[in-house]
Design an enzyme around this catalytic site. Structure first.
Site, PDB file in Angstrom:
ATOM      1  N   CYS A  94       0.808  -1.221   0.000  1.00 60.25           N
ATOM      2  CA  CYS A  94       0.000   0.000   0.000  1.00 60.25           C
ATOM      3  C   CYS A  94       0.850   1.284   0.000  1.00 60.25           C
ATOM      4  O   CYS A  94       1.394   1.630  -1.041  1.00 60.25           O
ATOM      5  CB  CYS A  94      -0.977  -0.053   1.181  1.00 60.25           C
ATOM      6  SG  CYS A  94      -2.368   1.051   0.990  1.00 60.25           S
ATOM      7  N   ARG A 128     -11.972   7.012  -1.098  1.00 62.31           N
ATOM      8  CA  ARG A 128     -11.123   5.937  -0.581  1.00 62.31           C
ATOM      9  C   ARG A 128     -11.648   4.581  -1.026  1.00 62.31           C
ATOM     10  O   ARG A 128     -12.858   4.362  -1.100  1.00 62.31           O
ATOM     11  CB  ARG A 128     -11.068   5.982   0.953  1.00 62.31           C
ATOM     12  CG  ARG A 128     -10.271   7.142   1.505  1.00 62.31           C
ATOM     13  CD  ARG A 128      -9.962   6.953   2.971  1.00 62.31           C
ATOM     14  NE  ARG A 128      -8.834   6.055   3.194  1.00 62.31           N
ATOM     15  CZ  ARG A 128      -7.562   6.389   2.968  1.00 62.31           C
ATOM     16  NH1 ARG A 128      -7.238   7.582   2.519  1.00 62.31           N
ATOM     17  NH2 ARG A 128      -6.606   5.525   3.204  1.00 62.31           N
ATOM     18  N   HIS A 200      -3.657  -5.708   2.442  1.00 64.21           N
ATOM     19  CA  HIS A 200      -3.307  -5.846   3.856  1.00 64.21           C
ATOM     20  C   HIS A 200      -3.912  -7.159   4.339  1.00 64.21           C
ATOM     21  O   HIS A 200      -4.673  -7.801   3.629  1.00 64.21           O
ATOM     22  CB  HIS A 200      -3.920  -4.713   4.681  1.00 64.21           C
ATOM     23  CG  HIS A 200      -3.448  -3.342   4.325  1.00 64.21           C
ATOM     24  ND1 HIS A 200      -2.241  -2.839   4.744  1.00 64.21           N
ATOM     25  CD2 HIS A 200      -4.048  -2.353   3.615  1.00 64.21           C
ATOM     26  CE1 HIS A 200      -2.129  -1.580   4.311  1.00 64.21           C
ATOM     27  NE2 HIS A 200      -3.208  -1.268   3.614  1.00 64.21           N
TER      28      HIS A 200
HETATM   29  N1  GLN Z   1      -1.788   6.915   2.517  1.00 66.16           N
HETATM   30  C1  GLN Z   1      -1.947   6.066   1.381  1.00 66.16           C
HETATM   31  C2  GLN Z   1      -3.310   6.186   0.716  1.00 66.16           C
HETATM   32  O1  GLN Z   1      -4.293   6.475   1.372  1.00 66.16           O
HETATM   33  C3  GLN Z   1      -1.665   4.622   1.770  1.00 66.16           C
HETATM   34  C4  GLN Z   1      -2.643   4.063   2.744  1.00 66.16           C
HETATM   35  C5  GLN Z   1      -2.227   2.747   3.336  1.00 66.16           C
HETATM   36  O2  GLN Z   1      -1.074   2.395   3.333  1.00 66.16           O
HETATM   37  N2  GLN Z   1      -3.190   2.019   3.893  1.00 66.16           N
HETATM   38  O3  GLN Z   1      -3.414   5.967  -0.477  1.00 66.16           O
END
Ligand code: GLN
Length: 261
Positions: A94, A128, A200
């Protein structure tokens, strides 16, 4: 493997470790040890130099501020560049997938220079991506469905030097804006010895085949040469998470993958 012991580096765990991603190091160590391979995990913190001679590197996710801090430190430390240059397996989850790319732009519109080890660029998606993610692997050596949890605001476009890790069956994955109208969506990026992914879970708990792929690369054998290691709990976990996404239906319609699960 440079020494008799498999050395697994967990890089910057204090800033890159959302959703238990540092557990990826534990999975690698455990799966190696259960096969009689001596292995240890090393926590490489922000104040440490990143050793260039570890056998496997795992880097986790992070919030935007933590991620920018990690990106700056990593750029200034040649360790990871040298490790990639000598084809050491690197798993980047990520935020780390984004940091290892050419650049990423965070939710506030700040463009941050990446390491350029992956030919990818990340831009805000506008919303998101949160939830279960399932992908069919696209690289030789992986056949089982990839399962994990995603939570990211960035969408990642791949350049010509990077290949996708998988094709999305459920969830968003790379979610690059250019992909939005296409029927096929991709997940992750693979380039040389680096695997970047939005999974994840920790990813390697849910995807033991991916863990073994990294171990095999580190010790210089074909993954098929590793002794079979079944962990019943992991099989139950995979089944539960795959069923939760309705991917069972996709399997029934002929998508290749976990036919043995
Ligand atoms: N900050 C990054 C995003 O939101 C990665 C998020 C994460 O590693 N879960 O894209």
């Amino acid at each position: 493997m440079t020494e008799s012991k498999l050395r697994i580096g967990v890089i910057y765990p204090e800033v890159l470790g959302t959703y238990g991603d540092t557990g990826n190091g534990d999975v690698l160590r455990e799966r190696a040890q259960r096969r009689g391979i001596d292995a240890e995990t090393l926590m490489v913190s922000l104040s440490d130099h990143i050793p260039a001679d570890l056998d496997i590197y795992v880097l986790g996710g992070g919030e935007d501020t933590a991620q920018a801090l990690a990106a700056g430190r990593m750029r200034g430390d040649r360790g990871l560049f040298r490790a990639a240059g000598s084809a050491r397996p690197i798993l980047a989850i990520c935020a780390s997938l984004q940091v290892l790319g050419r650049s990423y732009t965070d939710a506030e519109g700040r463009e941050v220079e990446g390491l350029g080890l992956l030919d990818v660029v990340t831009m805000p998606r506008g919303s998101r991506a949160i939830g279960e993610l399932v992908a069919a692997p696209l690289i030789p050596g992986l056949s089982e469905l990839l399962t994990g949890f995603e939570n990211h605001g960035g969408g990642t476009s791949l350049g010509a030097d990077a290949q996708p890790l998988g094709r999305v069956l459920s969830g968003v994955g790379n979610g690059a804006l250019s992909e939005q109208d296409d029927e096929v969506h991709y997940e992750g990026a693979v380039q040389g010895s680096i695997i970047g992914t939005y999974l994840h879970g920790p990813a390697l708990v849910r995807n033991p085949q991916l863990a073994d792929f990294l171990i095999a690369a580190a010790i210089g054998v074909d993954p098929a040469e590793l002794p079979v290691l079944e962990v019943p709990f992991v099989q139950r976990l995979r089944r539960e998470r795959l069923l939760a996404t309705g991917v069972e239906r996709l399997l029934a319609t002929g998508v290749e993958g976990d036919s043995n699960e």
